[in-house]
Write a protein that holds these residues in place. Sequence first.
Motif, short mmCIF file in Angstrom:
data_model
loop_
_atom_site.label_atom_id
_atom_site.label_comp_id
_atom_site.label_asym_id
_atom_site.label_seq_id
_atom_site.Cartn_x
_atom_site.Cartn_y
_atom_site.Cartn_z
N SER A 204 -28.24 -1.26 -18.36
CA SER A 204 -27.23 -1.71 -18.65
C SER A 204 -25.80 -1.06 -19.09
CB SER A 204 -27.52 -2.73 -20.25
OG SER A 204 -26.67 -3.51 -20.62
N CYS A 205 -24.92 -1.37 -18.20
CA CYS A 205 -23.79 -0.53 -18.22
C CYS A 205 -22.51 -1.33 -17.43
CB CYS A 205 -24.08 0.69 -17.52
SG CYS A 205 -22.57 1.72 -17.04
N TRP A 206 -21.54 -0.88 -18.09
CA TRP A 206 -20.20 -1.53 -17.31
C TRP A 206 -19.20 -0.21 -17.34
CZ3 TRP A 206 -15.27 -2.34 -19.25
CH2 TRP A 206 -14.88 -2.35 -20.42
N ILE A 207 -18.54 -0.22 -16.19
CA ILE A 207 -17.43 1.00 -15.95
C ILE A 207 -16.08 0.25 -15.34
CG2 ILE A 207 -19.17 2.51 -15.75
CD1 ILE A 207 -18.59 2.52 -12.66
N MET A 208 -15.02 1.08 -15.58
CA MET A 208 -13.85 0.85 -14.78
C MET A 208 -13.55 1.83 -13.91
SD MET A 208 -9.96 0.46 -16.36
CE MET A 208 -10.61 -0.78 -17.72
N VAL A 209 -13.12 1.75 -12.75
CA VAL A 209 -12.85 2.46 -11.60
C VAL A 209 -11.79 2.00 -10.82
CG1 VAL A 209 -14.64 1.79 -10.01
CG2 VAL A 209 -13.95 3.99 -9.74
N PRO A 210 -10.91 2.68 -10.17
CA PRO A 210 -9.71 2.32 -9.36
C PRO A 210 -10.38 1.92 -7.79
CG PRO A 210 -9.59 4.91 -9.83
CD PRO A 210 -10.69 4.16 -10.68
N MET A 211 -9.80 1.21 -7.23
CA MET A 211 -10.59 0.67 -5.98
C MET A 211 -9.33 0.66 -5.01
SD MET A 211 -13.21 -0.59 -4.42
CE MET A 211 -13.64 -1.17 -3.21
N PHE A 212 -9.52 1.55 -3.91
CA PHE A 212 -8.65 1.93 -2.84
C PHE A 212 -8.92 1.16 -1.72
CE2 PHE A 212 -6.92 4.76 0.65
CZ PHE A 212 -5.58 4.77 0.36
N LEU A 213 -8.14 0.18 -1.23
CA LEU A 213 -8.45 -0.85 -0.31
C LEU A 213 -7.84 -0.61 1.14
CD1 LEU A 213 -7.81 -4.09 -2.20
CD2 LEU A 213 -9.81 -2.74 -2.02
N SER A 214 -6.99 0.33 1.31
CA SER A 214 -6.30 0.72 2.38
C SER A 214 -7.34 0.78 3.69
CB SER A 214 -5.78 1.95 2.66
OG SER A 214 -4.46 1.62 1.85
N PRO A 215 -8.50 1.27 3.49
CA PRO A 215 -9.43 1.55 4.95
C PRO A 215 -9.99 -0.09 5.18
CG PRO A 215 -10.29 3.04 2.99
CD PRO A 215 -8.89 2.15 2.27
N LEU A 216 -9.80 -1.15 4.23
CA LEU A 216 -10.23 -2.25 4.80
C LEU A 216 -9.16 -2.78 5.85
CD1 LEU A 216 -11.11 -4.15 1.40
CD2 LEU A 216 -12.56 -2.96 3.20
N PHE B 233 1.93 7.60 -15.86
CA PHE B 233 2.54 6.13 -15.69
C PHE B 233 2.20 5.49 -16.91
CE2 PHE B 233 1.36 7.71 -11.73
CZ PHE B 233 2.74 7.97 -10.87
N PRO B 234 2.82 5.18 -17.76
CA PRO B 234 2.83 4.60 -19.32
C PRO B 234 2.31 2.97 -18.86
CG PRO B 234 4.57 5.86 -19.54
CD PRO B 234 4.49 5.82 -18.21
N GLU B 235 2.96 2.41 -18.20
CA GLU B 235 2.72 0.95 -17.83
C GLU B 235 1.29 0.89 -17.00
OE1 GLU B 235 4.46 2.64 -13.86
OE2 GLU B 235 4.76 2.76 -15.99
N LYS B 236 0.96 1.84 -16.45
CA LYS B 236 -0.53 1.83 -16.00
C LYS B 236 -1.57 2.11 -17.04
CE LYS B 236 0.80 3.01 -11.08
NZ LYS B 236 2.22 2.81 -10.91
N LEU B 237 -1.27 2.84 -17.79
CA LEU B 237 -2.07 2.95 -19.12
C LEU B 237 -2.26 1.71 -19.78
CD1 LEU B 237 -1.02 6.54 -20.40
CD2 LEU B 237 -3.11 6.05 -18.97
N VAL B 238 -1.20 0.96 -20.21
CA VAL B 238 -1.32 -0.16 -20.84
C VAL B 238 -1.92 -1.18 -20.08
CG1 VAL B 238 0.31 -2.18 -21.61
CG2 VAL B 238 1.03 0.35 -21.90
N VAL C 294 -4.67 -0.66 -18.21
CA VAL C 294 -6.17 -0.25 -18.22
C VAL C 294 -6.57 -0.44 -19.68
CG1 VAL C 294 -7.49 1.90 -18.60
CG2 VAL C 294 -6.03 1.66 -16.53
N GLU C 295 -5.75 -0.46 -20.82
CA GLU C 295 -6.25 -1.05 -21.93
C GLU C 295 -6.32 -2.20 -21.94
OE1 GLU C 295 -6.93 0.69 -24.53
OE2 GLU C 295 -7.01 2.64 -23.40
#
Length: 354
Positions: free
Chosen positions: A227-239, A319-324, A326-327
């Motif tokens: 049982s687990c959940w994570i947050m990770v960035p997704m890079f879509l350019s290869p699509l 990037f403070p706006e990106k940290l916000v 993510v929270e």
Amino acid sequence: MNANVAESAHRTFRRLWKKAPLWRFTGLSAALLALLFLLFAPANRTPAPAASSNTQASYTPQPKPSLPAPSPSVAATPTPQAPVQPPAEVKAPPLPPTPKLVSPNVQTASLSLATPSAIPTKEGLDNAITGHRFNGSLRVDGFDVPLPPGDWLLLANLRFKTPTAKGEMLYLGQVKNRRLMGAIRVTTARSLSDPGAGFPALKGCMDHSEGNNYVAAEAVSPSGHQSCWIMVPMFLSPLESWADRTKKLDQLDRAAAGDLAAKGVSFPQDMMTLRLTRAETWGLLEVRYMFNPETDHITSSTVATAADTDWQPGTITRFPEKLVYVEKLKHWGTEFWPRFKTAFDAGRGAAAAN
């Protein structure tokens, strides 16, 4: 002097007469033929008309042929005729009234799948290519998968089978103005035996070695309770290279990217993904909820590889706006996690009922 000349001519003629037998023969033949013509001339000969003293040639044009002239008796004694009266005006009978043409009530076939609608949908697409919308939850392989608010479109799906389990995979998208603003990737699996063989350990749930922005692991027991959940960035350019078979792409991702291209939907370079997973020996449910930062007017630097994105844990601190952002997603995941676990547990009962 004149006698001598005549004698000389006579003597000359005689000398030539004696010396030219051919000439002599021709002269005698001509004289003989003239004598015969005079003796035996035709009796009814008409003397040729005397030649006119006027030597100028004349030509009298011949009249053109015309219709035969009327009989002399008729022409000589014309019959008196009464004064010609103009004929009385003959009125034509009235025409029948023109029938009114009544156009038949023609039924035109309505090809709703081929005719664009006048009003585009909120996704910016025509209904013919939008497809069915899902909201609230979606039943997948016996699991009622909870969905974030809004309408979700099916982009791709497939089924798979391994030596120990079989399952289904689904790719959904949330579109606005022909732009992908959110995506959901669902993976379900059920063991082929009871008790089942279980599933491998969940990757990324033990540490941050794979670039996770957040990890919430409750249990990770390989082939057992997980049982687990994570947050990770997704890079879509290869699509963007979905049509290039030489590019290594996941089969479901390739199909979804092709569907987006067919619909004319673009997608961002980066999205933030919350991957929620539950597994037991009997089955597995994994759902990746992908969020587009553009919904909060947050843009990303254009890069060539996933390691260079602004959303990597080692870079996002600049990037403070990106940290916000993510929270904000961390808070959403914490509240949504209980709903997900309930859906997984209910899926076991659905499998038992089947």
